[in-house]
Scaffold this motif. Structure first.
Motif, mmCIF file in Angstrom:
data_model
loop_
_atom_site.group_PDB
_atom_site.id
_atom_site.type_symbol
_atom_site.label_atom_id
_atom_site.label_comp_id
_atom_site.label_asym_id
_atom_site.label_seq_id
_atom_site.Cartn_x
_atom_site.Cartn_y
_atom_site.Cartn_z
ATOM 1 N N ILE A 44 46.983 -61.605 -9.253
ATOM 2 C CA ILE A 44 45.827 -60.764 -9.954
ATOM 3 C C ILE A 44 44.456 -61.687 -10.485
ATOM 4 O O ILE A 44 43.381 -61.781 -10.189
ATOM 5 C CB ILE A 44 46.306 -60.240 -11.297
ATOM 6 N N LEU A 45 44.937 -62.451 -11.363
ATOM 7 C CA LEU A 45 44.269 -63.897 -11.648
ATOM 8 C C LEU A 45 43.805 -64.322 -10.277
ATOM 9 O O LEU A 45 42.564 -65.015 -10.832
ATOM 10 C CB LEU A 45 44.743 -64.699 -12.244
ATOM 11 N N GLN A 46 44.168 -64.597 -9.719
ATOM 12 C CA GLN A 46 43.844 -65.470 -8.253
ATOM 13 C C GLN A 46 42.759 -64.620 -7.899
ATOM 14 O O GLN A 46 41.757 -65.215 -7.587
ATOM 15 C CB GLN A 46 44.930 -65.702 -7.534
ATOM 16 N N PHE A 47 42.944 -63.461 -8.187
ATOM 17 C CA PHE A 47 41.608 -62.593 -7.460
ATOM 18 C C PHE A 47 40.814 -62.367 -8.262
ATOM 19 O O PHE A 47 39.740 -62.165 -8.010
ATOM 20 C CB PHE A 47 42.316 -61.388 -6.535
ATOM 21 N N VAL A 48 40.588 -62.202 -9.442
ATOM 22 C CA VAL A 48 40.016 -62.324 -10.292
ATOM 23 C C VAL A 48 39.244 -63.242 -9.965
ATOM 24 O O VAL A 48 37.863 -63.339 -10.745
ATOM 25 C CB VAL A 48 40.927 -62.298 -11.932
ATOM 26 N N TYR A 69 53.556 -51.799 -17.173
ATOM 27 C CA TYR A 69 52.742 -52.458 -18.005
ATOM 28 C C TYR A 69 51.461 -52.496 -18.192
ATOM 29 O O TYR A 69 50.065 -52.610 -18.665
ATOM 30 C CB TYR A 69 53.073 -54.257 -18.591
ATOM 31 N N LEU A 70 50.949 -50.945 -17.919
ATOM 32 C CA LEU A 70 49.231 -50.064 -17.508
ATOM 33 C C LEU A 70 48.614 -50.611 -19.003
ATOM 34 O O LEU A 70 47.888 -51.111 -19.358
ATOM 35 C CB LEU A 70 49.426 -48.788 -17.386
ATOM 36 N N SER A 71 48.732 -50.448 -20.364
ATOM 37 C CA SER A 71 47.608 -50.417 -21.468
ATOM 38 C C SER A 71 47.961 -51.927 -21.706
ATOM 39 O O SER A 71 46.938 -52.658 -21.867
ATOM 40 C CB SER A 71 48.567 -49.354 -23.116
ATOM 41 N N ASP A 72 49.280 -52.970 -21.650
ATOM 42 C CA ASP A 72 49.333 -54.255 -21.618
ATOM 43 C C ASP A 72 48.013 -55.447 -20.462
ATOM 44 O O ASP A 72 47.247 -55.364 -20.744
ATOM 45 C CB ASP A 72 50.088 -54.732 -21.598
ATOM 46 N N LEU A 73 48.227 -54.338 -19.654
ATOM 47 C CA LEU A 73 47.703 -55.308 -18.322
ATOM 48 C C LEU A 73 46.409 -55.198 -18.581
ATOM 49 O O LEU A 73 44.930 -55.838 -18.103
ATOM 50 C CB LEU A 73 47.785 -54.726 -17.308
ATOM 51 N N GLU A 74 45.236 -53.287 -18.649
ATOM 52 C CA GLU A 74 44.453 -52.650 -18.554
ATOM 53 C C GLU A 74 43.468 -54.019 -19.552
ATOM 54 O O GLU A 74 42.396 -53.674 -19.758
ATOM 55 C CB GLU A 74 43.671 -51.326 -19.343
ATOM 56 N N SER A 75 44.037 -53.847 -21.311
ATOM 57 C CA SER A 75 43.797 -54.805 -21.727
ATOM 58 C C SER A 75 43.468 -56.310 -21.807
ATOM 59 O O SER A 75 41.652 -57.190 -22.465
ATOM 60 C CB SER A 75 44.092 -54.298 -23.401
ATOM 61 N N GLU A 76 44.023 -56.713 -21.075
ATOM 62 C CA GLU A 76 44.141 -58.291 -20.630
ATOM 63 C C GLU A 76 43.617 -59.016 -19.514
ATOM 64 O O GLU A 76 43.252 -60.012 -19.458
ATOM 65 C CB GLU A 76 45.751 -59.008 -21.237
ATOM 66 N N ILE A 77 43.454 -58.219 -18.508
ATOM 67 C CA ILE A 77 42.342 -58.348 -17.612
ATOM 68 C C ILE A 77 41.882 -57.454 -17.126
ATOM 69 O O ILE A 77 41.518 -56.712 -16.711
ATOM 70 C CB ILE A 77 43.934 -58.855 -16.519
ATOM 71 N N PRO A 78 40.472 -57.463 -18.461
ATOM 72 C CA PRO A 78 39.257 -56.325 -18.387
ATOM 73 C C PRO A 78 38.495 -56.508 -16.551
ATOM 74 O O PRO A 78 38.443 -55.396 -16.106
ATOM 75 C CB PRO A 78 38.590 -56.184 -19.478
ATOM 76 N N GLU A 79 38.964 -57.422 -15.710
ATOM 77 C CA GLU A 79 38.204 -57.665 -14.784
ATOM 78 C C GLU A 79 38.359 -56.975 -13.495
ATOM 79 O O GLU A 79 37.719 -56.205 -12.711
ATOM 80 C CB GLU A 79 38.436 -59.110 -14.390
ATOM 81 N N VAL A 80 39.830 -55.842 -13.661
ATOM 82 C CA VAL A 80 40.242 -55.675 -12.402
ATOM 83 C C VAL A 80 39.959 -54.171 -13.017
ATOM 84 O O VAL A 80 39.402 -53.157 -13.736
ATOM 85 C CB VAL A 80 42.046 -55.391 -12.953
ATOM 86 N N ASP A 81 39.012 -53.836 -11.917
ATOM 87 C CA ASP A 81 38.294 -52.066 -11.163
ATOM 88 C C ASP A 81 39.658 -51.100 -12.018
ATOM 89 O O ASP A 81 39.190 -49.632 -12.256
ATOM 90 C CB ASP A 81 37.432 -52.295 -9.933
ATOM 91 N N GLY A 82 40.701 -51.380 -11.486
ATOM 92 C CA GLY A 82 40.995 -49.794 -11.331
ATOM 93 C C GLY A 82 42.893 -50.172 -11.602
ATOM 94 O O GLY A 82 43.340 -51.340 -10.920
ATOM 95 N N TRP A 83 43.361 -49.484 -12.499
ATOM 96 C CA TRP A 83 45.382 -49.575 -12.242
ATOM 97 C C TRP A 83 45.965 -48.253 -12.452
ATOM 98 O O TRP A 83 45.435 -47.283 -12.797
ATOM 99 C CB TRP A 83 45.754 -49.979 -14.038
#
Length: 438
Positions: A44-48, A69-83
Motif C-alpha cells: 500500500i505504501l509503495q503505491f501511495v 483494521y478498517l478504522s485504523d487504516l483510514e486514519s493512518e493512510i489517508p492517501e487511499v481513495d477508498g477502503w
C-alpha cells in the motif's frame, strides 16, 4: 470476480504488475499473520508513493486487512481513495462508476453488468464473468468461506466470520464453465475443506462434491487443500483412491503433535489420533502425497514439546511441509489469554532445525522418483527450461519438474516425463518421445 465485473463495465484490467501503467490501482490484501500484514502495508505504501509522484491517479484497498483494521487504516493512510473489506468488493465498482458520472445521473442508469448476481451473495455469483489470473489450464475453486473451528491462534474467524458453504450446483457449474474455457486442473480450496456442507444440512458433503466434480467431462486433475484433522471424513479417502482424476494429494494442516500444545491450541485432536490419522490416510491411499503446516514457538511450548514435534516429523515423512513460528494476533484466544513467552531467538532456532530435517526428508523422497515416468503438465517456459508439475505438486508451493527446452512442448498440455535427477525441492526430466496427453 471483481476484475471480471470491471471489464464487463468498460474497464481494462491488468493483474499484479510491478510497473503499473493504469490510472487506478486496486490492492487486495491479507490480514492473517504478521508477515502477510507487513507485506500488505508495504505494498500500500509503495503505491501511495506512486500516487504522490503522479504515476497513478486513484488508489483503492480491499480484502482481509481492510476488513480487520478498517478504522485504523483510514486514519493512518489517508492517501487511499477508498477502503473495502472482504465481502463488499462490488461496492468498489459502483463507486468507480459514480466518479465517472454525477451522483444524480447514476441511479437512473441501466444496472451495471453482472452486478445483480454478484451482489446477491458472496457465494452465488455470475461465475461466467470470472477472470483468471492463473494460466488458463488451472484455476482455484473456493467452495466455502469462513471457519467455525476457532483455533486459539487463528484470526480467520475474526475476518471471515462463520463457515458458509457455497451451493453445490453453483460450484459444479463454475467448474463446467471453466472447462469450456480450457481449464483442466482445479485446486479446491477453503479455510476448512472437510467442513463443507455442515452448515447446509448438518452433514459433511466434501466427498460427494469432489466425486461429482470428477464426473464432469474435461476435468483432468482435482487437488484438495486445507483439510482439518478433527472429524476427518473417511469417505473422502475412497474418492481420492478410486477416482483417477482426483490427485493423490491432500493438504491437511496439523500444526503440532504434543497433547500439551494441541490442547492449548484448541485443536480438539490428540497426539494419538493424529498418528492414527496419518497412518490410515497412507494405508487407504498408498501413493498419496501429504502436505502439512506445522507451528513452533506457540505460548508454553517446551523443549520436550518441540522434541515430540521433531520425532513426529521424522516418522511422518511428509512429502510437502511448511512451517512458521507463532505470532500473537490481537483478538484471538491466545493473543488475549496467553503470554507470548517463547523468545524469538528460540522460535527461530526451532524453526530452522525443523526445516533442516524436512529438507533432508524432501531430498530423499524426491530422489526416489529418479527413473520413474510421471505424467506432467507444462506450466511455462523459463529460458532453456520448460517448467511443469506432477499430480503431487500444487502451483507455487510445491516442487516443479524442469525439462530441457530442446523440443517444443505446449503450455497446459500433459506429457509423460522420465525423471532423471532430483534436488531437495525440484525434479529434472525428459519427455518420452513426444508422448503428449491432452
Amino acid at each position: 470476480m471483481l476484475m471480471g465485473l470491471m471489464e464487463a463495465n468498460g474497464f481494462h484490467c491488468t493483474h499484479d504488475s510491478d510497473n503499473p501503467q493504469g490510472e487506478i490501482v486496486v490492492i487486495n490484501t491479507c490480514g492473517f499473520i504478521n508477515d502477510a500484514k507487513e507485506e500488505s502495508i508495504n505494498t500500500i505504501l509503495q503505491f501511495v508513493q506512486a500516487k504522490n509522484e503522479g504515476r497513478i491517479e486513484q488508489l483503492y484497498v480491499m480484502g482481509c486487512l481492510a476488513e480487520r483494521y478498517l478504522s485504523d487504516l483510514e486514519s493512518e493512510i489517508p492517501e487511499v481513495d477508498g477502503w473495502y473489506g472482504k465481502f463488499n468488493y462490488c461496492q468498489l465498482l459502483v463507486d468507480l462508476k459514480k466518479r465517472e458520472e454525477s451522483c444524480e445521473q447514476f441511479p437512473s442508469r441501466v444496472p451495471l453488468a453482472g452486478m445483480a448476481a454478484a451482489k446477491s451473495s458472496q457465494f452465488t455469483f455470475n461465475y461466467s464473468l470470472r477472470k483468471l489470473t492463473t494460466p488458463r489450464h488451472y484455476a482455484y475453486i473456493k467452495i466455502s468461506e469462513g471457519c467455525d473451528r476457532h483455533c486459539a491462534y487463528c484470526a480467520i474467524p475474526l475476518i471471515t466470520g462463520r463457515h458458509q458453504s457455497r451451493p453445490m450446483e453453483d460450484i459444479l457449474n463454475e467448474v463446467r464453465d471453466l472447462v469450456k474455457k480450457g481449464t483442466v486442473e482445479f485446486q479446491i480450496i477453503a479455510q476448512e475443506l472437510t467442513y463443507y456442507g455442515i452448515d447446509l444440512d448438518g452433514k459433511q458433503h466434501i466427498a460427494e462434491l469432489v466425486s461429482r466434480m470428477a464426473d464432469i467431462e474435461g476435468v483432468k486433475w482435482i487437488r484438495l487443500h486445507y483439510a482439518y484433522p478433527t472429524h476427518f471424513p473417511w469417505d473422502l479417502l475412497t474418492v481420492i483412491r478410486e477416482r483417477k482424476n482426483v490427485c493423490n494429494y491432500l493438504d491437511i494442516a496439523l500444526q503440532h503433535i504434543s497433547n500439551h500444545m494441541l490442547s492449548r491450541m484448541k485443536r480438539y485432536v490428540t497426539k494419538e489420533e493424529t498418528y492414527e490419522l496419518v497412518s490410515r490416510i497412507r494405508r487407504e491411499v498408498p501413493d498419496i502425497h501429504l502436505r502439512t503446516t506445522l507451528m513452533v514457538g506457540f505460548p508454553g511450548e517446551t523443549d520436550e514439546d518441540f522434541e515430540e514435534l521433531i520425532t513426529f516429523t521424522k516418522w511422518a515423512r511428509f512429502e510437502r511441509m511448511g512451517a512458521f513460528s507463532y505470532s500473537s494476533e490481537e483478538g484471538t484466544y491466545s493473543g488475549d489469554n496467553y503470554q507470548d513467552d517463547v523468545p524469538e531467538e528460540v522460535k527461530q532456532a526451532r524453526l530452522d532445525k525443523l526445516m533442516r530435517i524436512q529438507q533432508r526428508i524432501s531430498a530423499e523422497l524426491e530422489a526416489e522418483k529418479i527413473g520413474k515416468t510421471l505424467e506432467t503438465v507444462i506450466d511455462r517456459q523459463e529460458g532453456d527450461w520448460y517448467v511443469g508439475r506432477t499430480e503431487y505438486c500444487s502451483p507455487d508451493v510445491d516442487p516443479e519438474v524442469l525439462i530441457p527446452a530442446n523440443e517444443h512442448l505446449e503450455i497446459g498440455h500433459f506429457y509423460d516425463v522420465r525423471i532423471t535427477d532430483a534436488e531437495e525441492f525440484d525434479l529434472y526430466g525428459t519427455t518420452k518421445k513426444r508422448e503428449k496427453r491432452t
